[in-house]
Write a protein that holds these residues in place. Structure first.
Motif, PDB file in Angstrom:
ATOM      1  N   GLY A  10      -8.017 -40.893 -39.176  1.00  0.00           N
ATOM      2  CA  GLY A  10      -7.939 -39.598 -38.237  1.00  0.00           C
ATOM      3  C   GLY A  10      -9.150 -39.546 -37.456  1.00  0.00           C
ATOM      4  N   GLN A  11     -10.427 -39.134 -37.880  1.00  0.00           N
ATOM      5  CA  GLN A  11     -11.691 -38.808 -37.220  1.00  0.00           C
ATOM      6  C   GLN A  11     -12.003 -40.353 -36.493  1.00  0.00           C
ATOM      7  N   GLY A  12     -12.428 -40.243 -35.284  1.00  0.00           N
ATOM      8  CA  GLY A  12     -12.705 -41.367 -34.396  1.00  0.00           C
ATOM      9  C   GLY A  12     -13.879 -42.129 -34.576  1.00  0.00           C
ATOM     10  N   TYR A  35     -10.378 -31.951 -25.873  1.00  0.00           N
ATOM     11  CA  TYR A  35     -11.343 -32.184 -26.822  1.00  0.00           C
ATOM     12  C   TYR A  35     -11.667 -30.834 -27.620  1.00  0.00           C
ATOM     13  N   ASN A  92      -9.197 -38.301 -24.423  1.00  0.00           N
ATOM     14  CA  ASN A  92      -9.072 -38.271 -25.989  1.00  0.00           C
ATOM     15  C   ASN A  92      -8.232 -36.994 -26.185  1.00  0.00           C
ATOM     16  N   PHE A 114      -7.715 -44.650 -29.939  1.00  0.00           N
ATOM     17  CA  PHE A 114      -6.613 -43.994 -30.386  1.00  0.00           C
ATOM     18  C   PHE A 114      -5.540 -44.468 -29.637  1.00  0.00           C
ATOM     19  N   ARG A 151      -1.941 -39.008 -33.842  1.00  0.00           N
ATOM     20  CA  ARG A 151      -3.127 -39.795 -33.416  1.00  0.00           C
ATOM     21  C   ARG A 151      -3.597 -40.608 -34.543  1.00  0.00           C
ATOM     22  N   PHE A 178     -11.524 -32.741 -37.232  1.00  0.00           N
ATOM     23  CA  PHE A 178     -11.846 -33.765 -37.637  1.00  0.00           C
ATOM     24  C   PHE A 178     -12.586 -34.094 -39.199  1.00  0.00           C
TER      25      PHE A 178
HETATM   26  N1  GLN Z   1     -14.566 -37.523 -31.316  1.00  0.00           N
HETATM   27  C1  GLN Z   1     -14.116 -37.918 -32.485  1.00  0.00           C
HETATM   28  C2  GLN Z   1     -12.756 -38.036 -32.472  1.00  0.00           C
HETATM   29  O1  GLN Z   1     -11.884 -37.678 -31.564  1.00  0.00           O
HETATM   30  C3  GLN Z   1     -14.700 -36.990 -33.442  1.00  0.00           C
HETATM   31  C4  GLN Z   1     -15.969 -36.300 -33.297  1.00  0.00           C
HETATM   32  C5  GLN Z   1     -16.012 -35.303 -34.117  1.00  0.00           C
HETATM   33  O2  GLN Z   1     -15.542 -35.505 -35.394  1.00  0.00           O
HETATM   34  N2  GLN Z   1     -16.630 -34.000 -33.775  1.00  0.00           N
HETATM   35  O3  GLN Z   1     -12.244 -38.348 -33.397  1.00  0.00           O
END
Ligand code: GLN
Ligand code: PMP
Length: 385
Positions: free
Chosen positions: A29-31, A118, A167, A314, A360, A13
């Motif tokens: 990208g990053q959520g 994750y 996720n 996502f 994603r 991320f």
């Molecule tokens: N959970 C967020 C994602 O999946 C990112 C979290 C993070 O950057 N650590 O994009």
């Protein structure tokens, strides 16, 4: 130095967000949403900073927040939780995960995890001394079967780490999936750490079923939530852990030496937010669902094979059927450099035998952001063919 951390790459991320900044890309990208989040909740936090309590709050969290969490889960998930002995506030779900794994795992214990996972999970399990047993989920449905669980579960499993909604897959597991998993957890004596941070971000009229609500699971589940996801305020890092008193008591011992507490002003604002009317949560879902639909339709028009997202921020595309000559990682690198759109290669969520064709995208963005990304994505498939 400890090799678990010394040998780790920087989180995907962080890498993709840095590349997005460098190439002035639209960052899918990053959520995180590009909306600032509910103004009333942010105002509550500001008021609490100026007028409220700014010293150490109680180690388990402000009692008004623990009461609000209990009331919220009673209302939304029909759970009965005692705010005094079954709920603890943490600094984000990340701290809740770290603390739970440190508190539950002893060196050599076997831990079942599901890939895609994750990124924090595996290093935390290994640092606690756990021996990972991986269940490998695959697109497009990302579901597990009895055979898959039978292969992965050792006779004595200490911990299962389960993420629902999942996720990066965007899958929401329902009662039948959970009943199957619960059977294996009971049989092997495992405690299940349930990462349910996406519980409110689910679409098409779905209802979230917490594993802890299933028969026999009340005594063996640790339910983890995150205000960051519930209120689209991902930087807030206010998480919650719910578990039976005999488990929570031990988790609290880990928490007291990781962060001890979480900023009290943010806790006060989250307590206010959790009591908001159903309308707030339903509108939030409807808005994200609309963004999902807009972006999914746009991707399909451009020829991307989209896997339907049931929840989370996502949506994934599976490039396998396109016969491209690059994997997800090279595709994402090319996308950010040549098309100025950042996405996440899903192979980064596998520790072994990665799926290398899935990418994603975060759709939790304003229409203008999504449309700009779609404009830039036009042509991205043609040149790779
Ligand atoms: N959970 C967020 C994602 O999946 C990112 C979290 C993070 O950057 N650590 O994009
Ligand atoms: N678990 C999952 C599955 C996540 O997607 C995230 C962040 N998006 C987290 C945990 C971390 O949550 P927090 O920001 O509350 O630490």
């Amino acid at each position: 130095m400890n090799p678990v951390f010394a040998d780790l790459p920087v989180s995907v991320f962080e890498v993709m967000s840095a590349l997005a900044r460098k190439h002035e890309a639209v960052n899918l990208g990053q959520g995180f949403p590009d909306d600032p989040g509910p103004e009333d909740v942010r105002r509550k936090a500001a008021e609490a900073v100026v007028d409220g309590w700014n010293q150490y709050p109680s180690m388990l969290g402000l009692i008004e927040l623990r009461q609000a969490i209990a009331a919220h889960y009673r209302h939304w998930q029909n759970l009965t939780l005692d705010p005094e002995s079954e709920i603890m506030v943490t600094s984000g779900a990340t701290e809740a995960l770290a603390g739970s794994l440190l508190a539950l795992i002893e060196p050599g214990d076997e831990v079942v995890l599901f890939q895609p996972l994750y990124d924090a999970y595996l290093p935390l399990v290994k640092r606690a001394g756990g021996v990972p047993r991986l269940v490998r989920l695959e697109p497009p449905h990302w579901r597990f079967s009895e055979e898959m669980l039978a292969r992965a579960f050792p006779p004595k499993t200490k911990v299962v780490l389960f993420n629902n909604p999942l996720n990066p897959a965007g899958t929401v597991y329902g009662r039948a999936d959970l009943e199957l998993l619960a059977r294996f957890c009971e049989k092997s004596g495992a405690i299940v750490v349930c990462d349910e941070v996406w519980e409110h971000v689910i679409f098409d009229g779905r209802r979230h079923v917490p594993l802890i609500a299933l028969p026999g699971m009340r005594e063996r589940c640790v339910k983890i939530g995150s205000a960051g996801k519930i209120f689209s305020l991902t930087g807030w890092k206010v998480g919650f852990v719910c578990a039976a008193p005999h488990i929570l008591r031990v988790l609290a011992k880990a928490h007291q030496f990781i962060t001890f507490t979480t900023p009290p002003n943010l806790q006060a604002a989250v307590a206010y937010g959790l009591a908001k009317s159903d309308d707030y949560f339903e509108t939030m879902r409807r808005d994200f669902q609309r963004s999902r639909d807009r972006f999914t339709a746009g991707l399909r028009t451009l020829g991307f094979p989209v896997i339907d997202a049931e929840g989370t921020y996502f949506v994934n595309v599976d490039l396998a059927s396109l016969g491209l000559n690059e994997d997800d990682e090279s595709f994402c690198k090319r996308l950010v450099v040549e098309h100025q759109v950042a996405a996440i290669p899903v192979s980064a969520f596998y520790a072994a035998e990665p799926i290398r064709s899935v990418v994603r995208f975060c759709f939790a963005k304003r229409d203008a952001t999504l449309d700009a990304a779609l404009d830039r994505l036009a042509g991205a498939l043609k040149r790779a063919a």
